[in-house]
Design an enzyme around this catalytic site. Structure first.
Site, PDB file in Angstrom:
ATOM      1  N   GLN A  22      38.033 -13.895 -65.231  1.00 60.80           N
ATOM      2  CA  GLN A  22      38.718 -12.670 -65.646  1.00 60.80           C
ATOM      3  C   GLN A  22      38.274 -11.519 -64.769  1.00 60.80           C
ATOM      4  O   GLN A  22      37.048 -11.346 -64.617  1.00 60.80           O
ATOM      5  CB  GLN A  22      38.420 -12.369 -67.120  1.00 60.80           C
ATOM      6  CG  GLN A  22      39.087 -13.351 -68.040  1.00 60.80           C
ATOM      7  CD  GLN A  22      39.006 -13.004 -69.513  1.00 60.80           C
ATOM      8  OE1 GLN A  22      39.559 -13.708 -70.333  1.00 60.80           O
ATOM      9  NE2 GLN A  22      38.320 -11.956 -69.878  1.00 60.80           N
ATOM     10  N   HIS A  61      43.266 -10.197 -71.482  1.00 57.54           N
ATOM     11  CA  HIS A  61      42.301 -10.289 -72.587  1.00 57.54           C
ATOM     12  C   HIS A  61      42.262  -8.954 -73.351  1.00 57.54           C
ATOM     13  O   HIS A  61      41.567  -8.013 -72.950  1.00 57.54           O
ATOM     14  CB  HIS A  61      40.921 -10.607 -72.003  1.00 57.54           C
ATOM     15  CG  HIS A  61      39.924 -11.032 -73.018  1.00 57.54           C
ATOM     16  ND1 HIS A  61      38.733 -11.629 -72.698  1.00 57.54           N
ATOM     17  CD2 HIS A  61      39.929 -10.953 -74.371  1.00 57.54           C
ATOM     18  CE1 HIS A  61      38.043 -11.886 -73.794  1.00 57.54           C
ATOM     19  NE2 HIS A  61      38.750 -11.470 -74.828  1.00 57.54           N
ATOM     20  N   ARG A  96      38.032 -18.695 -75.711  1.00 54.36           N
ATOM     21  CA  ARG A  96      37.642 -18.569 -74.306  1.00 54.36           C
ATOM     22  C   ARG A  96      38.499 -19.516 -73.479  1.00 54.36           C
ATOM     23  O   ARG A  96      38.755 -20.659 -73.885  1.00 54.36           O
ATOM     24  CB  ARG A  96      36.159 -18.913 -74.109  1.00 54.36           C
ATOM     25  CG  ARG A  96      35.195 -17.828 -74.566  1.00 54.36           C
ATOM     26  CD  ARG A  96      35.326 -16.522 -73.774  1.00 54.36           C
ATOM     27  NE  ARG A  96      34.451 -15.463 -74.246  1.00 54.36           N
ATOM     28  CZ  ARG A  96      34.824 -14.463 -75.051  1.00 54.36           C
ATOM     29  NH1 ARG A  96      36.060 -14.393 -75.512  1.00 54.36           N
ATOM     30  NH2 ARG A  96      33.964 -13.527 -75.400  1.00 54.36           N
ATOM     31  N   ASN A 145      35.196  -6.969 -83.722  1.00 52.11           N
ATOM     32  CA  ASN A 145      36.624  -7.177 -83.439  1.00 52.11           C
ATOM     33  C   ASN A 145      37.144  -8.507 -83.972  1.00 52.11           C
ATOM     34  O   ASN A 145      38.201  -8.974 -83.542  1.00 52.11           O
ATOM     35  CB  ASN A 145      36.913  -7.017 -81.938  1.00 52.11           C
ATOM     36  CG  ASN A 145      36.055  -7.928 -81.075  1.00 52.11           C
ATOM     37  OD1 ASN A 145      35.463  -8.879 -81.580  1.00 52.11           O
ATOM     38  ND2 ASN A 145      35.997  -7.648 -79.790  1.00 52.11           N
TER      39      ASN A 145
HETATM   40  P1  NDP Z   1      31.491 -16.602 -85.451  1.00 50.17           P
HETATM   41  O1  NDP Z   1      30.113 -16.788 -84.907  1.00 50.17           O
HETATM   42  O2  NDP Z   1      31.667 -15.902 -86.731  1.00 50.17           O
HETATM   43  O3  NDP Z   1      32.201 -18.016 -85.591  1.00 50.17           O
HETATM   44  C1  NDP Z   1      32.095 -19.017 -84.647  1.00 50.17           C
HETATM   45  C2  NDP Z   1      32.265 -20.323 -85.381  1.00 50.17           C
HETATM   46  O4  NDP Z   1      32.398 -21.350 -84.414  1.00 50.17           O
HETATM   47  C3  NDP Z   1      31.071 -20.682 -86.266  1.00 50.17           C
HETATM   48  O5  NDP Z   1      31.554 -20.995 -87.549  1.00 50.17           O
HETATM   49  C4  NDP Z   1      30.498 -21.888 -85.559  1.00 50.17           C
HETATM   50  O6  NDP Z   1      29.996 -22.864 -86.394  1.00 50.17           O
HETATM   51  C5  NDP Z   1      31.738 -22.480 -84.945  1.00 50.17           C
HETATM   52  N1  NDP Z   1      31.450 -23.465 -83.912  1.00 50.17           N
HETATM   53  C6  NDP Z   1      30.545 -23.394 -82.922  1.00 50.17           C
HETATM   54  N2  NDP Z   1      30.615 -24.510 -82.184  1.00 50.17           N
HETATM   55  C7  NDP Z   1      31.562 -25.285 -82.721  1.00 50.17           C
HETATM   56  C8  NDP Z   1      32.084 -26.555 -82.407  1.00 50.17           C
HETATM   57  N3  NDP Z   1      31.596 -27.261 -81.386  1.00 50.17           N
HETATM   58  N4  NDP Z   1      33.080 -27.064 -83.171  1.00 50.17           N
HETATM   59  C9  NDP Z   1      33.548 -26.368 -84.226  1.00 50.17           C
HETATM   60  N5  NDP Z   1      33.097 -25.139 -84.575  1.00 50.17           N
HETATM   61  C10 NDP Z   1      32.114 -24.608 -83.825  1.00 50.17           C
HETATM   62  O7  NDP Z   1      32.306 -15.873 -84.280  1.00 50.17           O
HETATM   63  P2  NDP Z   1      33.713 -15.146 -84.350  1.00 50.17           P
HETATM   64  O8  NDP Z   1      34.602 -15.881 -85.273  1.00 50.17           O
HETATM   65  O9  NDP Z   1      33.538 -13.684 -84.543  1.00 50.17           O
HETATM   66  O10 NDP Z   1      34.174 -15.347 -82.835  1.00 50.17           O
HETATM   67  C11 NDP Z   1      34.412 -16.650 -82.334  1.00 50.17           C
HETATM   68  C12 NDP Z   1      34.671 -16.605 -80.842  1.00 50.17           C
HETATM   69  O11 NDP Z   1      35.884 -15.925 -80.598  1.00 50.17           O
HETATM   70  C13 NDP Z   1      33.624 -15.829 -80.026  1.00 50.17           C
HETATM   71  O12 NDP Z   1      32.489 -16.620 -79.727  1.00 50.17           O
HETATM   72  C14 NDP Z   1      34.403 -15.455 -78.808  1.00 50.17           C
HETATM   73  O13 NDP Z   1      34.314 -16.494 -77.853  1.00 50.17           O
HETATM   74  C15 NDP Z   1      35.829 -15.355 -79.306  1.00 50.17           C
HETATM   75  N6  NDP Z   1      36.276 -13.949 -79.388  1.00 50.17           N
HETATM   76  C16 NDP Z   1      37.369 -13.567 -78.673  1.00 50.17           C
HETATM   77  C17 NDP Z   1      37.770 -12.257 -78.670  1.00 50.17           C
HETATM   78  C18 NDP Z   1      38.986 -11.826 -77.934  1.00 50.17           C
HETATM   79  O14 NDP Z   1      39.146 -10.628 -77.693  1.00 50.17           O
HETATM   80  N7  NDP Z   1      39.879 -12.710 -77.554  1.00 50.17           N
HETATM   81  C19 NDP Z   1      37.013 -11.214 -79.394  1.00 50.17           C
HETATM   82  C20 NDP Z   1      35.956 -11.757 -80.220  1.00 50.17           C
HETATM   83  C21 NDP Z   1      35.581 -13.055 -80.168  1.00 50.17           C
HETATM   84  P3  NDP Z   1      28.695 -22.736 -87.271  1.00 50.17           P
HETATM   85  O15 NDP Z   1      28.287 -21.308 -87.232  1.00 50.17           O
HETATM   86  O16 NDP Z   1      29.192 -23.195 -88.595  1.00 50.17           O
HETATM   87  O17 NDP Z   1      27.716 -23.619 -86.611  1.00 50.17           O
END
Ligand code: NDP
Length: 386
Positions: free
Chosen positions: A314, A333, A285, A147
């Protein structure tokens, strides 16, 4: 035979199933980075149907029962003596969606001696105590990418809604008004603004790509830098941290997982460094933003708007201040639970279960915790001790 305990959100108020709005879904070939779509051996549902509510059962019942397993589906997940707690005691597998999370705390994991797999039908497994899962040898998996684009589209919608003052203007029209001054006195063009994302993973990068045609200046921060070609293609400015980035932005979108580094990140101090009248969009989140700090910033005008679909806990209680604060664009959500996304994560959930019961490895990109440590996607995006 295994017991599979599945926690899903309640059925629609008008009863299940709701009428099908469209005939079928567009066919996707693969995800934007080439990752293959979920590939179970079969599916027992109609793509486009409501699968994420209790009666939708993620389309899993026939598959599981034909294989001799027991499936329990409930929405009753909180409070003492919830149905979830009662069945957890002898459950082998727990499935839950972030939209209606079954919080698998350390205490609950302790009370589930048979638990081997905690499966997130969606993305984001922060509702599972990952350290406890590691300690108890529980595998945690999610349907990576299912998603991400759904959320990216939602982020773009929320940015435009806030900047252009869409929601109050729509309300005025619905209520029979024509108060143009009231509509436009908070409306701007996005063009020319500085927009930054905290994290440029699957969602963050998709947001950047979708915003590039709006002629905005794009910024990002992440723990790992994007390839130079992408930075050049989208004309991105990289910042070492969120603190370094937000003073340069009119709009900030949060797309990082919740863990120890991001919990409470948007507090009074960080928000005070943002441009006055900036917009903050958080679909990652709820706990990444300090609840009261957001309210204070909207009341003072430091933030011109806040939107998102993520809360804590939630479902959010009726008196949660984000329901009534000024200039917000909150929704329950929902961004990652479109009918399109549901078809993908229901199929991905089945794919993971087929691997798990078949004794074959779960795809590495779906793993968060495995073999007593962070694994796969989890090893990349999460931090131990979070
Ligand atoms: P990804 O794993 O593709 O991306 C997460 C990114 O966050 C990675 O690039 C990671 O960095 C980066 N990251 C982690 N910690 C930090 C930090 N401290 N500072 C900056 N960047 C950081 O996940 P998605 O993009 O698919 O999803 C991201 C989040 O979105 C999920 O974890 C979830 O919480 C939320 N989400 C919400 C949904 C909703 O319905 N509202 C649905 C799906 C997701 P790197 O990998 O480079 O270390």
């Amino acid at each position: 035979m295994a017991k599979v305990l599945c926690v899903l959100y309640p059925d629609p108020s008008g009863g299940y199933p709701p009428p099908l709005v469209r005939d079928g879904l567009p066919q996707l070939e693969h995800y934007p980075d080439g990752q293959t779509l979920p590939s179970p051996s079969a599916i027992d549902f109609t793509p486009g149907a409501l699968l994420g509510s209790v009666s939708g059962e993620l389309g899993l019942r026939r598959f599981l029962e034909d294989a001799g397993h027991e499936l329990v589906v409930t929405a009753d997940k909180d409070g003492d003596n919830s149905e979830f707690d009662r069945h957890l005691a002898d459950a082998d597998v727990v499935i839950s969606q972030p939209f209606w999370p079954a919080y698998l705390t350390a205490e609950r994991i302790e009370k589930a001696p048979n638990l081997k797999l905690a499966l997130t039908a969606g993305i984001g497994s922060d509702h599972v105590d990952l350290d406890a899962a590691i300690a108890h040898g529980v595998t945690v998996a999610e349907v990576t990418y299912c998603n991400s684009i759904s959320v990216a589209e939602h982020v773009v919608m929320m940015i435009l809604s806030l900047v252009r003052n869409y929601l109050p203007s729509n309300r005025i029209a619905s209520e029979g008004g024509w108060d143009i001054s009231d509509c436009v006195s908070r409306a701007f063009d996005l063009e020319g603004m500085d927009v930054g994302t905290v994290a440029a993973g699957r969602i963050g990068l998709a947001v950047l790509r979708r915003l590039a045609p709006f002629d905005v200046r794009l910024h990002y921060t992440d723990r790992h830098r994007l390839p130079t070609e992408i930075e050049q293609e989208l004309n991105l400015t990289f910042h070492e941290s969120a603190a370094a980035m937000v003073p340069h932005c009119d709009v900030v979108t949060v797309n990082a997982p919740l863990h120890s580094e991001t919990r409470g990140m948007f507090d009074d101090d960080l928000i005070a460094t943002m441009r006055r009248g900036a917009y903050l969009i958080n679909t990652a989140r709820g706990l990444i933003a300090d609840r009261e700090a957001v309210v204070r910033a909207l009341e003072s005008g430091q933030l011109a708007g806040y939107a998102g679909d993520v809360w804590y806990p939630q479902p959010a209680p009726p008196d949660h201040p984000w329901r009534s604060m000024p200039n917000h664009g909150m929704t329950p959500h929902i961004s990652g639970s479109t009918l399109s996304a549901q078809a993908r994560y229901a199929a991905g959930t089945r794919e993971i279960l087929e691997s798990f019961f078949g004794g074959t490895p779960v795809r590495d990109e779906y793993l968060i915790v495995d073999g007593g440590k962070l694994a796969g996607a989890g090893a990349h995006s999460y931090s131990k001790g979070g």
